[in-house]
Structures are given as C-alpha cells and as structure tokens.
Motif scaffolding. Structure first.
Motif, PDB file in Angstrom:
ATOM      1  N   VAL A  93       1.018  15.820 -34.261  1.00 36.06           N
ATOM      2  CA  VAL A  93       2.123  16.695 -33.842  1.00 36.06           C
ATOM      3  C   VAL A  93       3.431  16.258 -34.492  1.00 36.06           C
ATOM      4  N   LEU A  94       3.709  14.967 -34.446  1.00 39.26           N
ATOM      5  CA  LEU A  94       4.958  14.454 -35.024  1.00 39.26           C
ATOM      6  C   LEU A  94       5.014  14.682 -36.534  1.00 39.26           C
ATOM      7  N   LEU A  95       3.892  14.499 -37.216  1.00 41.19           N
ATOM      8  CA  LEU A  95       3.873  14.750 -38.664  1.00 41.19           C
ATOM      9  C   LEU A  95       4.092  16.225 -38.958  1.00 41.19           C
ATOM     10  N   GLY A  96       3.501  17.102 -38.159  1.00 38.65           N
ATOM     11  CA  GLY A  96       3.732  18.532 -38.339  1.00 38.65           C
ATOM     12  C   GLY A  96       5.184  18.904 -38.134  1.00 38.65           C
ATOM     13  N   LEU A  97       5.825  18.287 -37.143  1.00 42.28           N
ATOM     14  CA  LEU A  97       7.249  18.538 -36.908  1.00 42.28           C
ATOM     15  C   LEU A  97       8.096  18.045 -38.073  1.00 42.28           C
ATOM     16  N   LEU A  98       7.835  16.824 -38.524  1.00 41.87           N
ATOM     17  CA  LEU A  98       8.628  16.239 -39.606  1.00 41.87           C
ATOM     18  C   LEU A  98       8.518  17.058 -40.883  1.00 41.87           C
ATOM     19  N   PRO A 116       2.016  27.161 -49.052  1.00 43.83           N
ATOM     20  CA  PRO A 116       0.689  26.529 -49.026  1.00 43.83           C
ATOM     21  C   PRO A 116       0.757  25.010 -49.116  1.00 43.83           C
ATOM     22  N   LEU A 117       1.763  24.476 -49.856  1.00 45.93           N
ATOM     23  CA  LEU A 117       1.906  23.024 -49.958  1.00 45.93           C
ATOM     24  C   LEU A 117       2.167  22.409 -48.588  1.00 45.93           C
ATOM     25  N   LEU A 118       3.014  23.047 -47.780  1.00 49.05           N
ATOM     26  CA  LEU A 118       3.302  22.522 -46.449  1.00 49.05           C
ATOM     27  C   LEU A 118       2.036  22.473 -45.604  1.00 49.05           C
ATOM     28  N   LEU A 119       1.238  23.518 -45.659  1.00 47.61           N
ATOM     29  CA  LEU A 119      -0.010  23.538 -44.895  1.00 47.61           C
ATOM     30  C   LEU A 119      -0.924  22.393 -45.312  1.00 47.61           C
ATOM     31  N   VAL A 120      -1.045  22.186 -46.612  1.00 52.43           N
ATOM     32  CA  VAL A 120      -1.918  21.124 -47.120  1.00 52.43           C
ATOM     33  C   VAL A 120      -1.417  19.754 -46.665  1.00 52.43           C
ATOM     34  N   PRO A 150      10.007  24.354 -46.464  1.00 61.45           N
ATOM     35  CA  PRO A 150       9.765  25.729 -46.030  1.00 61.45           C
ATOM     36  C   PRO A 150       8.262  26.001 -45.951  1.00 61.45           C
ATOM     37  N   TRP A 151       7.907  27.091 -45.314  1.00 60.83           N
ATOM     38  CA  TRP A 151       6.487  27.404 -45.150  1.00 60.83           C
ATOM     39  C   TRP A 151       5.900  27.911 -46.465  1.00 60.83           C
ATOM     40  N   PRO A 166      12.078  26.910 -32.751  1.00 63.84           N
ATOM     41  CA  PRO A 166      10.793  27.620 -32.755  1.00 63.84           C
ATOM     42  C   PRO A 166      10.107  27.626 -34.118  1.00 63.84           C
ATOM     43  N   GLU A 167      10.874  27.461 -35.189  1.00 69.51           N
ATOM     44  CA  GLU A 167      10.274  27.453 -36.525  1.00 69.51           C
ATOM     45  C   GLU A 167       9.424  26.199 -36.757  1.00 69.51           C
ATOM     46  N   LEU A 168       9.610  25.169 -35.938  1.00 64.30           N
ATOM     47  CA  LEU A 168       8.824  23.946 -36.074  1.00 64.30           C
ATOM     48  C   LEU A 168       7.504  23.998 -35.294  1.00 64.30           C
ATOM     49  N   LEU A 169       7.375  24.955 -34.395  1.00 65.93           N
ATOM     50  CA  LEU A 169       6.215  24.975 -33.509  1.00 65.93           C
ATOM     51  C   LEU A 169       4.894  25.178 -34.242  1.00 65.93           C
ATOM     52  N   PRO A 170       4.789  26.093 -35.221  1.00 67.14           N
ATOM     53  CA  PRO A 170       3.499  26.230 -35.921  1.00 67.14           C
ATOM     54  C   PRO A 170       3.041  24.936 -36.578  1.00 67.14           C
ATOM     55  N   GLY A 171       3.948  24.206 -37.205  1.00 63.77           N
ATOM     56  CA  GLY A 171       3.572  22.948 -37.830  1.00 63.77           C
ATOM     57  C   GLY A 171       3.117  21.917 -36.813  1.00 63.77           C
TER      58      GLY A 171
END
Length: 303
Positions: free
Chosen positions: A82-87, A96-100, A93-94, A45-50
């Motif tokens: 979707v695949l890039l967000g999962l990877l 601001p860099l991850l969001l960018v 970890p979550w 479930p931690e991968l779902l937002p990405g």
C-alpha cells in the motif's frame, strides 16, 4: 466492531486488504483499514488506485507463495505494498510504467518481508516494520531521478500563520496524515477515528506522538512551515504507537518520539528522503538497548 465474516473467499480477501491498510498504523482492525481508505479518498483520491493495487499485489503474492495464512489475514503482507503504491502514485502520472512499478515493487516487498519475519521469529531479529517499503522506496526514487522522469507536483504545504490553537490542532492532524503522504487535516481526523476504533489507547499515543514531534521541531528552531505541515509528526506518531504496544510505561514511547525526531534531519544531510526510516531506527535502537540490558542483567546474575 465485530469481525467481518470470512466464510466467503471474497470477504476473506477484503478483510486481509483492509487489515493491510490498518497495519500501516500497526493495527489489525478491518474497520480501521476502511477509515484509512476513506482518509485517502478525502485527502488525495488520485492516490487511492495505486494504494489498492499495491495492497492487492503484495497480498496476492503472499498467498501464491504459501506464506502463513494468519499473517496474511491480519494484513502483514499488505501494508508495504500500500505504501509503495501511494509513493509511486504521488511521484508519477498514471501510465503503464506506473502500473508496472507498483506491481513489481509491491510483489518484491512481500518476498523481502517473508524471510525477515521467519528470522525474527526463529532467531530474534528486530521487527521489519516498514523497512521493505523504505528500501524499495529509496531504490525507486533513485531510479526515477536517474531517468529524470517527470514527477507529480508535491503536496502543497500550508503557509506559516500565527500559532493559534486552531493551527496547532490542524498541524497535529496533518502529522497523522503525513504517515500516508496526506496533508489534509480532515484526512488526519479520519485516521484518528480509525485508530480510536481499533484501540483507544493507540489513538491517544498517536496524538501525543504527532503533537510531540510538532512541539519539539518548533523548540529546535526547525522550519515552521514543515512543522505546520506535519512533516515532523508522522515518524514520531508511528514510533509512539509501536513502542506503546510493547511498553506500558510512559518513558519508552516518549523516548521513541524524541529519537524519531532527532534522527529525521540526518537523512536530509545524507541526501535521502526520510520516509519512515527514523521511526524504524528509533524502535530498533530502543529494542536493541533493552535486549542488551536484559542480557547484561542475566550475565551479572549468573553464578
């Protein structure tokens, strides 16, 4: 399953997003996409937002760029995001860099896919499949390694117990889950149900692909732990689905399963993560071979 009504813009966007999740498995069913979402929720479930952020970003960019609405509606501009967000969610970890990174890479995946699809339709290029994801994934992983950013701990692989029937079934289901970085058999079962909802024939080929990859890996003497974790099943699964959609005989998808498995170890030798590149190369080789054969037949028949 009847199609979702799309008269309201929000429902239209929801359908495109769900189809983007389904297109990971080369389907365009929103019901299948909903079950892919559920599988992520069950398995990690931690991968779902990405995954959601990646899919929404890549689809939004396609809309803003004015790409064909029909392609957007069936999810063709969602699955790479979707695949890039999962990877990336798996590796970082979550912050601001991850969001960018998710937003930038997902947006770029649509910008890369659009001209490829145009050339595929106009000039007969090979299908892109998940190549934007693979290319950007390699660049992102190299960047993270260069910056020495702390990665999230990798998913645990199961121990190597005796090969009971139950363990074989679980390994096949894990092979389905590993397409989206999940090692949960329950998540794999959810994905199988999604494929069954979209196309029962593709669900059968997915099972054959995953079980074929698992079996061939064991007979080749590759690590049993990796086979039981489904790591040799996911590329074979995708190759089986992709080729079975085009070829109605058994031989071509079976050849794709074999090629995908044989190509996978080469990426370790090159120091590259395989991701879904073995599946892509297997399909490209078979497609190019078929085109060459057809051209040779035409040439021989010409006066």
């Amino acid at each position: 399953m009847p199609p979702l009504p799309t008269s309201h813009p929000a429902l239209h966007s929801l359908r495109a997003l769900l189809c983007g999740f389904a297109q990971i498995f080369l389907q365009q069913s929103p019901g299948c996409g909903a079950l892919v979402l559920l599988a992520i929720l069950i398995g990690a479930p931690e991968l779902l937002p990405g995954a959601l952020l990646g899919g929404l970003t890549s689809t939004w960019v396609a809309r803003r760029r004015g790409y064909p609405k029909a392609d957007i509606t069936i999810g063709l501009y969602g699955y790479n995001g979707v695949l890039l967000g999962l990877l990336l969610s798996l590796k970082l970890p979550w912050t601001p860099l991850l969001l960018v990174l998710i937003i930038a890479s997902a947006a770029l995946s649509s910008l890369l896919l659009a001209p490829w699809m145009r050339r595929m339709r106009q000039h007969g290029w090979l299908p892109a499949f998940t190549f934007p994801f693979v290319l950007l994934g390699w660049l992102l992983l190299a960047l993270l390694a260069h910056l020495e950013l702390s990665a999230a701990p990798p998913a645990s692989t199961p121990d190597a117990p005796a090969l009971s029937l139950l363990q074989l079934i679980l390994a096949v289901l894990r092979g389905l889950g590993q397409v989206i970085f999940l090692d949960s058999p329950l998540a794999g079962l959810c994905l199988l149900l999604g494929l069954r909802l979209a196309d029962g024939r593709m669900a059968l080929w997915a099972l054959l692909g995953s079980s074929g990859g698992f079996t061939l890996a064991l007979f080749s003497g590759w690590p049993g732990e990796g086979a039981l974790a489904g790591l040799y099943g996911y590329n074979a699964t995708l190759a089986a689905i992709a080729l079975a959609q085009v070829h109605r005989n058994l031989l071509v998808p079976a050849l794709g399963i074999l090629l995908a498995l044989l190509l996978q170890p080469g990426f370790s030798a090159l120091g590259l993560p395989a991701l879904t590149m073995p599946f892509i190369l297997a399909c490209w080789l078979i497609r190019a071979g078929a085109q060459s054969w057809q051209q040779a037949v035409r040439n021989s028949a010409a006066p």
